[in-house]
Design an enzyme around this catalytic site. Structure first.
Site, PDB file in Angstrom:
ATOM      1  N   TYR A 133       0.841  -1.204   0.000  1.00 48.45           N
ATOM      2  CA  TYR A 133       0.000   0.000   0.000  1.00 48.45           C
ATOM      3  C   TYR A 133       0.878   1.258   0.000  1.00 48.45           C
ATOM      4  O   TYR A 133       0.502   2.300  -0.534  1.00 48.45           O
ATOM      5  CB  TYR A 133      -0.967  -0.038   1.187  1.00 48.45           C
ATOM      6  N   LYS A 163      -3.072   8.545   2.717  1.00 44.94           N
ATOM      7  CA  LYS A 163      -4.297   8.402   3.527  1.00 44.94           C
ATOM      8  C   LYS A 163      -4.081   8.968   4.935  1.00 44.94           C
ATOM      9  O   LYS A 163      -5.018   9.497   5.547  1.00 44.94           O
ATOM     10  CB  LYS A 163      -4.735   6.936   3.612  1.00 44.94           C
TER      11      LYS A 163
HETATM   12  P1  NDP Z   1     -12.563   3.660  -8.127  1.00 42.60           P
HETATM   13  O1  NDP Z   1     -11.455   3.375  -9.079  1.00 42.60           O
HETATM   14  O2  NDP Z   1     -13.911   3.183  -8.477  1.00 42.60           O
HETATM   15  O3  NDP Z   1     -12.640   5.232  -7.805  1.00 42.60           O
HETATM   16  C1  NDP Z   1     -11.491   6.059  -7.718  1.00 42.60           C
HETATM   17  C2  NDP Z   1     -11.796   7.328  -8.440  1.00 42.60           C
HETATM   18  O4  NDP Z   1     -10.756   8.317  -8.298  1.00 42.60           O
HETATM   19  C3  NDP Z   1     -11.967   7.110  -9.943  1.00 42.60           C
HETATM   20  O5  NDP Z   1     -13.177   7.677 -10.378  1.00 42.60           O
HETATM   21  C4  NDP Z   1     -10.744   7.833 -10.485  1.00 42.60           C
HETATM   22  O6  NDP Z   1     -10.839   8.224 -11.820  1.00 42.60           O
HETATM   23  C5  NDP Z   1     -10.688   8.989  -9.520  1.00 42.60           C
HETATM   24  N1  NDP Z   1      -9.499   9.799  -9.775  1.00 42.60           N
HETATM   25  C6  NDP Z   1      -8.203   9.392  -9.905  1.00 42.60           C
HETATM   26  N2  NDP Z   1      -7.427  10.441 -10.235  1.00 42.60           N
HETATM   27  C7  NDP Z   1      -8.241  11.531 -10.273  1.00 42.60           C
HETATM   28  C8  NDP Z   1      -8.041  12.908 -10.553  1.00 42.60           C
HETATM   29  N3  NDP Z   1      -6.841  13.409 -10.890  1.00 42.60           N
HETATM   30  N4  NDP Z   1      -9.103  13.760 -10.505  1.00 42.60           N
HETATM   31  C9  NDP Z   1     -10.325  13.297 -10.228  1.00 42.60           C
HETATM   32  N5  NDP Z   1     -10.598  11.993  -9.975  1.00 42.60           N
HETATM   33  C10 NDP Z   1      -9.564  11.134 -10.002  1.00 42.60           C
HETATM   34  O7  NDP Z   1     -12.093   3.030  -6.729  1.00 42.60           O
HETATM   35  P2  NDP Z   1     -12.710   3.061  -5.255  1.00 42.60           P
HETATM   36  O8  NDP Z   1     -14.170   3.282  -5.312  1.00 42.60           O
HETATM   37  O9  NDP Z   1     -12.158   1.868  -4.590  1.00 42.60           O
HETATM   38  O10 NDP Z   1     -11.973   4.312  -4.609  1.00 42.60           O
HETATM   39  C11 NDP Z   1     -12.666   5.397  -4.023  1.00 42.60           C
HETATM   40  C12 NDP Z   1     -11.942   5.875  -2.778  1.00 42.60           C
HETATM   41  O11 NDP Z   1     -12.076   4.881  -1.766  1.00 42.60           O
HETATM   42  C13 NDP Z   1     -10.438   6.112  -2.948  1.00 42.60           C
HETATM   43  O12 NDP Z   1     -10.067   7.233  -2.176  1.00 42.60           O
HETATM   44  C14 NDP Z   1      -9.852   4.842  -2.358  1.00 42.60           C
HETATM   45  O13 NDP Z   1      -8.520   5.028  -1.926  1.00 42.60           O
HETATM   46  C15 NDP Z   1     -10.811   4.634  -1.205  1.00 42.60           C
HETATM   47  N6  NDP Z   1     -10.784   3.318  -0.597  1.00 42.60           N
HETATM   48  C16 NDP Z   1     -10.915   2.193  -1.367  1.00 42.60           C
HETATM   49  C17 NDP Z   1     -10.882   0.942  -0.770  1.00 42.60           C
HETATM   50  C18 NDP Z   1     -10.975  -0.289  -1.599  1.00 42.60           C
HETATM   51  O14 NDP Z   1     -10.579  -1.356  -1.098  1.00 42.60           O
HETATM   52  N7  NDP Z   1     -11.505  -0.242  -2.799  1.00 42.60           N
HETATM   53  C19 NDP Z   1     -10.715   0.782   0.694  1.00 42.60           C
HETATM   54  C20 NDP Z   1     -10.651   2.023   1.411  1.00 42.60           C
HETATM   55  C21 NDP Z   1     -10.668   3.238   0.771  1.00 42.60           C
HETATM   56  P3  NDP Z   1      -9.922   7.384 -12.911  1.00 42.60           P
HETATM   57  O15 NDP Z   1     -10.507   6.009 -12.987  1.00 42.60           O
HETATM   58  O16 NDP Z   1     -10.021   8.184 -14.164  1.00 42.60           O
HETATM   59  O17 NDP Z   1      -8.501   7.352 -12.399  1.00 42.60           O
END
Ligand code: NDP
Length: 253
Positions: free
Chosen positions: A153, A160
């Site tokens: 990670y 985070k």
């Molecule tokens: P997703 O990939 O579905 O969502 C992540 C989003 O971040 C995407 O829409 C991505 O767009 C966007 N993003 C990345 N770079 C940018 C940028 N420059 N400007 C705007 N948007 C951007 O994954 P998750 O739903 O898993 O992630 C959502 C949040 O939850 C994150 O903060 C993640 O760290 C957190 N999280 C996730 C966990 C997991 O196990 N899945 C656990 C705990 C927290 P693009 O696809 O174009 O890059």
């Protein structure tokens, strides 16, 4: 519960996204939502997902592009004249930084991860606050790697940690105007971003075996907690990181 409330949701990449689960729960409770995306491919996904929703907005907002962020909030202000809540669910780190040793993290990967995954929270909170005239709620997504070492990670854990600390500083800054800021620390969920972390399936198995509930969290459970945090039911809570991880974080040996 959210009738007449306007929300902004950042981070729907597809229907598996945590942001989408949060959005669905808010819509069930009567909220109207503006969605933001990064890049044309995601615009297509979002346009399809929101096709039968009333009174919605789908707008670009790459957080590395300040002009785009400003325009996104201007568009929301013009359409709805206010904002009641914002769900920040975005993160990014270069793939090579999410495996191997944290020691080897390049300056570029560090800055990118911290900019997109942590700085973006104060960035969008600053733009949202003037629209939250009657108070509001901002929710972000964190992970246990902020607090403890989680293999691979790496720099995302450091980002985070900054995000969780930002949640507290922002809660302190914005509290006097009635705006609350909280983080959800979700257990691992198989989304697009999660697949960028090496050995995600190993994380999932480990949590299933060790968490008090002996299972992984469902994305809808994170959505329910986001709904609670953006609603009046959580009116006395700000600056917190709330674990939605089947209890995994409480376990020692
Ligand atoms: P997703 O990939 O579905 O969502 C992540 C989003 O971040 C995407 O829409 C991505 O767009 C966007 N993003 C990345 N770079 C940018 C940028 N420059 N400007 C705007 N948007 C951007 O994954 P998750 O739903 O898993 O992630 C959502 C949040 O939850 C994150 O903060 C993640 O760290 C957190 N999280 C996730 C966990 C997991 O196990 N899945 C656990 C705990 C927290 P693009 O696809 O174009 O890059």
């Amino acid at each position: 519960m959210l009738k007449d409330k306007i929300g902004m949701v950042l981070g729907v990449a597809n229907k598996r996204s945590i942001a989408w689960a949060c959005a669905e729960k808010c819509i069930e409770q009567g909220a109207r939502l503006a969605f933001t995306y990064q890049g044309e491919r995601l615009e297509r996904n979002l346009t399809k997902l929101t096709a039968d929703m009333d009174d919605t907005l789908v707008i670009p907002c790459d957080v590395t592009n300040q002009e785009e962020v400003d325009t996104a909030f201007e568009t929301v202000a013009t359409k709805y004249r206010k904002l009641d809540f914002l769900i920040h669910s975005i993160a990014f780190a270069p793939r090579e930084a999410l495996e191997g040793s944290y020691l080897d993290t390049s300056r570029e990967a560090f800055l990118t991860a911290l900019e997109i995954s942590a700085y973006s929270l104060p960035q969008v909170a600053r733009a949202a606050a003037p629209l939250m005239k009657d108070g509001g709620s901002i929710v972000t997504m964190s992970y246990y790697g902020a607090e403890k070492v989680v293999e691979n990670y790496n720099v995302m854990g450091v980002a985070k940690a900054a995000l969780e600390s930002s949640t507290r500083y922002l809660a302190s800054d914005l509290g006097p105007t009635g705006i609350r800021v909280n983080a959800i620390s979700a257990g691992p969920i198989n989304t697009l971003s999660a697949r960028g972390v090496k050995n995600m399936s190993g994380f999932l198995k480990h949590v299933e075996e060790r968490s008090p509930l002996r299972r992984n969290v469902e994305v809808t459970e994170v959505g329910n907690t986001a709904l609670f945090l953006v609603s009046g039911l959580s009116s006395g809570i700000t600056g917190e990181t709330i674990y939605v991880d089947c209890g995994f974080n409480i376990m020692g040996i």
